[in-house]
Design a protein around this motif. Structure first.
Motif, PDB file in Angstrom:
ATOM      1  N   ALA A 159      33.681  37.805  30.168  1.00 49.81           N
ATOM      2  CA  ALA A 159      34.291  39.185  30.250  1.00 49.81           C
ATOM      3  C   ALA A 159      33.565  40.076  29.460  1.00 49.81           C
ATOM      4  O   ALA A 159      33.407  41.280  29.724  1.00 49.81           O
ATOM      5  CB  ALA A 159      35.732  39.073  29.852  1.00 49.81           C
ATOM      6  N   ARG A 164      39.594  36.510  36.396  1.00 50.11           N
ATOM      7  CA  ARG A 164      40.048  36.702  34.887  1.00 50.11           C
ATOM      8  C   ARG A 164      41.439  37.026  34.856  1.00 50.11           C
ATOM      9  O   ARG A 164      41.979  37.474  35.779  1.00 50.11           O
ATOM     10  CB  ARG A 164      39.119  38.061  34.643  1.00 50.11           C
ATOM     11  N   ARG A 165      42.119  36.532  33.709  1.00 48.97           N
ATOM     12  CA  ARG A 165      43.359  36.571  33.348  1.00 48.97           C
ATOM     13  C   ARG A 165      43.788  38.161  33.395  1.00 48.97           C
ATOM     14  O   ARG A 165      44.884  38.511  33.789  1.00 48.97           O
ATOM     15  CB  ARG A 165      43.864  36.101  32.197  1.00 48.97           C
ATOM     16  N   ASP A 166      43.011  39.003  32.943  1.00 52.92           N
ATOM     17  CA  ASP A 166      43.308  40.545  33.044  1.00 52.92           C
ATOM     18  C   ASP A 166      42.938  41.410  33.952  1.00 52.92           C
ATOM     19  O   ASP A 166      43.009  42.449  33.698  1.00 52.92           O
ATOM     20  CB  ASP A 166      42.842  41.015  31.471  1.00 52.92           C
ATOM     21  N   GLY A 174      38.607  28.572  32.653  1.00 53.60           N
ATOM     22  CA  GLY A 174      38.653  30.020  31.974  1.00 53.60           C
ATOM     23  C   GLY A 174      37.209  30.655  32.080  1.00 53.60           C
ATOM     24  O   GLY A 174      36.674  31.309  31.176  1.00 53.60           O
ATOM     25  N   ASP A 199      36.947  34.448  32.008  1.00 56.28           N
ATOM     26  CA  ASP A 199      37.312  35.113  30.911  1.00 56.28           C
ATOM     27  C   ASP A 199      36.249  35.133  29.874  1.00 56.28           C
ATOM     28  O   ASP A 199      36.022  36.250  29.003  1.00 56.28           O
ATOM     29  CB  ASP A 199      38.560  34.554  30.353  1.00 56.28           C
ATOM     30  N   SER A 224      44.286  39.945  39.758  1.00 58.04           N
ATOM     31  CA  SER A 224      44.010  38.562  39.393  1.00 58.04           C
ATOM     32  C   SER A 224      44.442  37.663  40.332  1.00 58.04           C
ATOM     33  O   SER A 224      45.500  37.578  40.577  1.00 58.04           O
ATOM     34  CB  SER A 224      44.347  38.250  38.042  1.00 58.04           C
TER      35      SER A 224
END
Length: 364
Positions: free
Chosen positions: A64, A115-117, A58, A61, A121
């Motif tokens: 971010a 990134r997850r969002d 991650g 993230d 992605s």
């Protein structure tokens, strides 16, 4: 849901740039000793695993909200600071992450894709392509080449899709990866083709309806039918309802090997045919052909393998299909012949700025 459609460069311009890039790569490989060029290619697998590790940890993230020092970042992702530095040093050399003059790590456009969002992605794709089962299957590529068969039955006692249904950890990883990859080419598809010309579109095996929902938001006079397996259809219905499309998009349940909904003006098969061995892909086409009106159209969204010696994503994915599913990628001529065997005429191929093409076919 209906975001403004992004502007896309002409597909011809993109292909021209790809040609230049390919030419430069060929020139480089001819300049260096052959063994050096081969060693660089062998190391490409390590890069895949490095991207997978960053996605698993991650890292994107954790960055971010802004740059972080090595110590801060290691604490945030639960990693050894020195080992994390060594991982990021490799990725930074490929444009994934950057390190500022003050020593802090930060995102780059490529890193944002992990990134997850992110709007598009690829984190889930990185997790799947680097996972242990995927690595294990690919380690038996030589067996697939020798036999012409996927490796799953010999390794796991079942096909890949049966394995994904039995092992929901693998299944969820695969489903999320396919959704991730599917979103990658969505904007180019919408920019390249006028889906609004059809009154009713049937998306066969369209997952949770992400593509069909985007089409309907841009084509307010059109209606849709999402056709999926029962275990997928329930979540798809909820998602379409949340988007306010329940009144314009029906969700029907079933298997495309048996039958698909009748009455559509266009039938969409996005990244479906390449998943299946020849006979099974033919059964899918037979089901669709039986449901189509004489003036309906079949829209196949797939990569089309060019008849040249240059690198192309379809040549990589073709081996992915060989190893895992028994499916295959096809050239334009192969699609033309394959479709003709099951009652279709390939009328045109619409290129996009992504590797995907839209193959438009009509009942013969």
């Amino acid at each position: 849901m209906a975001s403004d459609q992004p502007r896309m460069p002409p597909p011809g311009l993109v292909r021209a740039v790809e040609l230049v890039r390919s030419g430069l790569s060929v020139a480089y490989r001819k300049l260096v000793p052959g063994q050096v060029a081969v060693m660089e290619m062998l190391a490409a697998g390590w890069l895949t695993q490095a991207i997978h590790a960053a996605a698993e940890l991650g890292v994107a993230d954790a960055l971010a909200d802004g740059p972080r020092s090595g110590a801060e970042l290691a604490t945030a992702v639960g990693a050894d600071e020195d080992a994390l530095h060594r991982l990021l040093r490799l990725l930074i050399g490929h444009g994934i992450f950057t390190r500022r003059r003050d020593g802090r790590y930060a995102l780059t456009p490529m890193a944002r894709a992990l990134r997850r969002d992110a709007d598009v992605s690829l984190r889930d794709a990185a997790l799947f392509f680097g996972c242990a089962i995927h690595r294990e299957n690919w380690s038996h590529l030589v067996d697939a080449v020798r036999t012409g068969k996927p490796v799953g039955p010999a390794l796991h006692g079942m096909s890949f899709f049966e394995h994904a249904r039995a092992d929901r950890g693998l299944g969820t990883l695969f489903d999320n990866a396919m959704t991730s990859i599917g979103s990658l080419g969505l904007a180019p598809l919408l920019a390249a083709y006028d889906f609004a010309q059809f009154e009713t579109l049937v998306d066969v095996a369209g997952g949770e309806g992400t593509m069909l929902a985007e089409i309907l938001c841009r084509a307010p006079r059109s209606k849709g039918i999402l056709f999926e397996l029962p275990e997928v259809a329930e979540s798809a219905s909820s998602r379409l309802g949340e988007l306010g499309l329940a009144g314009r998009c029906a969700v029907e349940r079933g298997s495309f090997f048996d039958a698909v909904p009748q009455g559509g003006d266009a039938y969409i098969l996005k990244h479906i045919l390449h998943d299946w061995p020849e006979d099974d892909a033919g059964r899918i086409l037979t089901s669709v052909r039986a449901a189509m009106k004489p003036d309906a159209r079949l829209l196949i969204i797939e990569l089309v393998v060019p008849e040249n010696t240059r690198p192309h994503p379809g040549k990589y994915i073709d081996l992915e299909m060989l190893v895992n599913t028994g499916g295959r990628e096809r050239s334009a001529d192969e699609y033309r012949e394959f479709l003709a065997r099951f009652g279709f005429t390939l009328s045109r191929i619409v290129p996009t700025v992504s590797p995907d093409n839209i193959l438009e076919a009509v009942p013969a």
